[in-house]
Motif scaffolding. Structure first.
Motif, PDB file in Angstrom:
ATOM      1  N   ARG A   1     108.319 -23.701 -33.194  1.00  0.00           N
ATOM      2  CA  ARG A   1     108.442 -22.953 -34.452  1.00  0.00           C
ATOM      3  C   ARG A   1     109.757 -22.191 -34.495  1.00  0.00           C
ATOM      4  O   ARG A   1     110.429 -22.130 -35.536  1.00  0.00           O
TER       5      ARG A   1
ATOM      6  N   ARG B   1     110.701 -31.951 -47.362  1.00  0.00           N
ATOM      7  CA  ARG B   1     110.022 -32.356 -48.596  1.00  0.00           C
ATOM      8  C   ARG B   1     110.385 -31.459 -49.765  1.00  0.00           C
ATOM      9  O   ARG B   1     110.437 -31.906 -50.909  1.00  0.00           O
ATOM     10  N   GLU B   2     110.629 -30.181 -49.486  1.00  0.00           N
ATOM     11  CA  GLU B   2     110.952 -29.231 -50.548  1.00  0.00           C
ATOM     12  C   GLU B   2     112.239 -28.481 -50.202  1.00  0.00           C
ATOM     13  O   GLU B   2     112.212 -27.296 -49.843  1.00  0.00           O
TER      14      GLU B   2
ATOM     15  N   GLU C   1      98.884 -19.971 -42.178  1.00  0.00           N
ATOM     16  CA  GLU C   1      98.201 -20.982 -41.378  1.00  0.00           C
ATOM     17  C   GLU C   1      96.956 -20.398 -40.715  1.00  0.00           C
ATOM     18  O   GLU C   1      95.949 -21.098 -40.557  1.00  0.00           O
TER      19      GLU C   1
ATOM     20  N   ARG D   1     107.109 -31.153 -36.937  1.00  0.00           N
ATOM     21  CA  ARG D   1     106.014 -30.747 -37.832  1.00  0.00           C
ATOM     22  C   ARG D   1     106.454 -29.615 -38.747  1.00  0.00           C
ATOM     23  O   ARG D   1     106.134 -29.604 -39.944  1.00  0.00           O
ATOM     24  N   GLU D   2     107.188 -28.656 -38.206  1.00  0.00           N
ATOM     25  CA  GLU D   2     107.602 -27.504 -38.993  1.00  0.00           C
ATOM     26  C   GLU D   2     108.727 -27.834 -39.973  1.00  0.00           C
ATOM     27  O   GLU D   2     108.856 -27.182 -41.019  1.00  0.00           O
TER      28      GLU D   2
ATOM     29  N   ARG E   1     109.122 -30.740 -41.569  1.00  0.00           N
ATOM     30  CA  ARG E   1     108.706 -31.642 -42.641  1.00  0.00           C
ATOM     31  C   ARG E   1     108.570 -30.956 -43.991  1.00  0.00           C
ATOM     32  O   ARG E   1     109.054 -31.479 -45.007  1.00  0.00           O
ATOM     33  N   PRO E   2     107.926 -29.776 -44.089  1.00  0.00           N
ATOM     34  CA  PRO E   2     107.851 -29.111 -45.409  1.00  0.00           C
ATOM     35  C   PRO E   2     109.219 -28.756 -45.960  1.00  0.00           C
ATOM     36  O   PRO E   2     109.430 -28.790 -47.177  1.00  0.00           O
ATOM     37  N   VAL E   3     110.172 -28.420 -45.079  1.00  0.00           N
ATOM     38  CA  VAL E   3     111.516 -28.067 -45.535  1.00  0.00           C
ATOM     39  C   VAL E   3     112.215 -29.292 -46.106  1.00  0.00           C
ATOM     40  O   VAL E   3     112.909 -29.215 -47.129  1.00  0.00           O
TER      41      VAL E   3
ATOM     42  N   SER F   1     113.591 -24.717 -51.302  1.00  0.00           N
ATOM     43  CA  SER F   1     113.368 -23.437 -50.628  1.00  0.00           C
ATOM     44  C   SER F   1     114.634 -22.947 -49.941  1.00  0.00           C
ATOM     45  O   SER F   1     114.880 -21.740 -49.842  1.00  0.00           O
TER      46      SER F   1
ATOM     47  N   LYS G   1     112.788 -24.319 -35.103  1.00  0.00           N
ATOM     48  CA  LYS G   1     112.836 -24.779 -36.493  1.00  0.00           C
ATOM     49  C   LYS G   1     113.711 -23.869 -37.347  1.00  0.00           C
ATOM     50  O   LYS G   1     114.304 -24.307 -38.345  1.00  0.00           O
TER      51      LYS G   1
ATOM     52  N   ASN H   1     104.561 -17.252 -42.759  1.00  0.00           N
ATOM     53  CA  ASN H   1     104.085 -18.639 -42.784  1.00  0.00           C
ATOM     54  C   ASN H   1     102.959 -18.844 -41.778  1.00  0.00           C
ATOM     55  O   ASN H   1     101.983 -19.552 -42.051  1.00  0.00           O
TER      56      ASN H   1
END
Length: 267
Positions: free
Chosen positions: A120, A34-35, A97, A27-28, A30-32, A38, A123, A93
């Motif tokens: 977390r 996708r982008e 949340e 879950r943590e 996935r944003p990395v 960063s 990650k 981060n």
């Protein structure tokens, strides 16, 4: 009827903390994924230090650097700086949340709270290793010559340190959740003295005695020295061993403090 219902809808097996941690880890990450920009953006500051501070260091105290090779001394320190800056800010981060309510929604899921912290923290390992590897590859054409086996162990050591620093950052975010500004006040107050007193940017051998004594009480000092030793190929040295101990203790302390903090979070 009850037997039929039980057979048709079996009770899901418990995954345990490892399985739950993997779910949180994915879950943590996935944003990395996708982008990925960063990751590159996080390298701006270290590359600036390498491009500007490195030549300045070579021109001023190059002869006084242990080993007389500025890049062999400076690059491992910059890798520790990436770990320090990147992982110490991850609690921000979690603060976001908590503002949006995502953290509270995660707390009421079947996932154990311990796994939410460990997932977390784990990650932090992947982006950290990728960034450190990019820096190493960029610096090789400029004369940096890392020992392959030592470099691999050095990256693993950074990953362990990153888990501890990330956990402490999450614990701080949970502790000051009602005073968000306090997170940055504490983070900055601890970050820069720890960085300077580790000998990361400049040798402390010629510094005042009180700084040398303070450096001995700084766990980051041993990690920085270990990274330089490992990248130079001194894998079995006592310096590398003490750095591994310091990184491991930081990880254990960070996880213990972080897990306790998340267990005390209100639903």
């Amino acid at each position: 009827m009850s037997r039929l219902d039980t057979a048709s809808h079996p009770t899901p097996a418990r995954r345990g903390i490892i399985g739950d941690s993997m779910i949180v880890l994915v879950r943590e990450l996935r944003p990395v994924v996708r982008e990925p920009f960063s990751l590159i953006f996080g390298l701006v500051q270290p590359l600036v230090f390498l491009g500007l501070f490195g030549p300045l260091l070579a021109g001023s105290v190059g002869g006084g650097v242990p080993g007389a090779d500025v890049w062999q001394w400076f690059v491992p320190g910059i890798l520790v700086m990436i770990t320090l800056f990147g992982c110490s800010t991850t609690g921000a981060n979690l603060q976001m949340e908590m503002q949006t309510g995502a953290h509270e929604r995660l707390l009421v899921t079947p996932l154990s709270r311990s796994s939410q912290l460990t997932g977390r923290s784990l990650k932090e390992m992947a982006p950290l290793v990728v960034q450190a590897l990019i820096v190493v590859l960029v610096m090789i054409p400029f004369g940096f010559a890392p020992n392959p086996a030592g470099a691999a162990l050095g990256l693993a050591l950074l990953a362990v340190l990153g888990v501890g620093l990330g956990s402490l950052s999450y614990a701080l975010a949970l502790a000051v959740r009602k005073q968000e500004w306090m997170f940055w006040a504490v983070q900055q107050t601890v970050l820069f003295p720890a960085m300077i007193l580790s000998g990361l940017l400049l040798p402390l051998d010629t510094g005042p005695r009180w700084m040398q004594v303070a450096a001995l009480a700084n766990p980051l000092t041993y990690v920085v020295d270990a990274e330089r030793s490992l990248f130079a190929g001194d894998i079995l040295s006592s310096t590398a061993a003490w750095g591994a101990v310091a990184a491991l203790l930081t990880a254990v302390l960070g996880l213990a403090v972080g897990i306790r903090a998340i267990h005390r979070s209100t639903d």
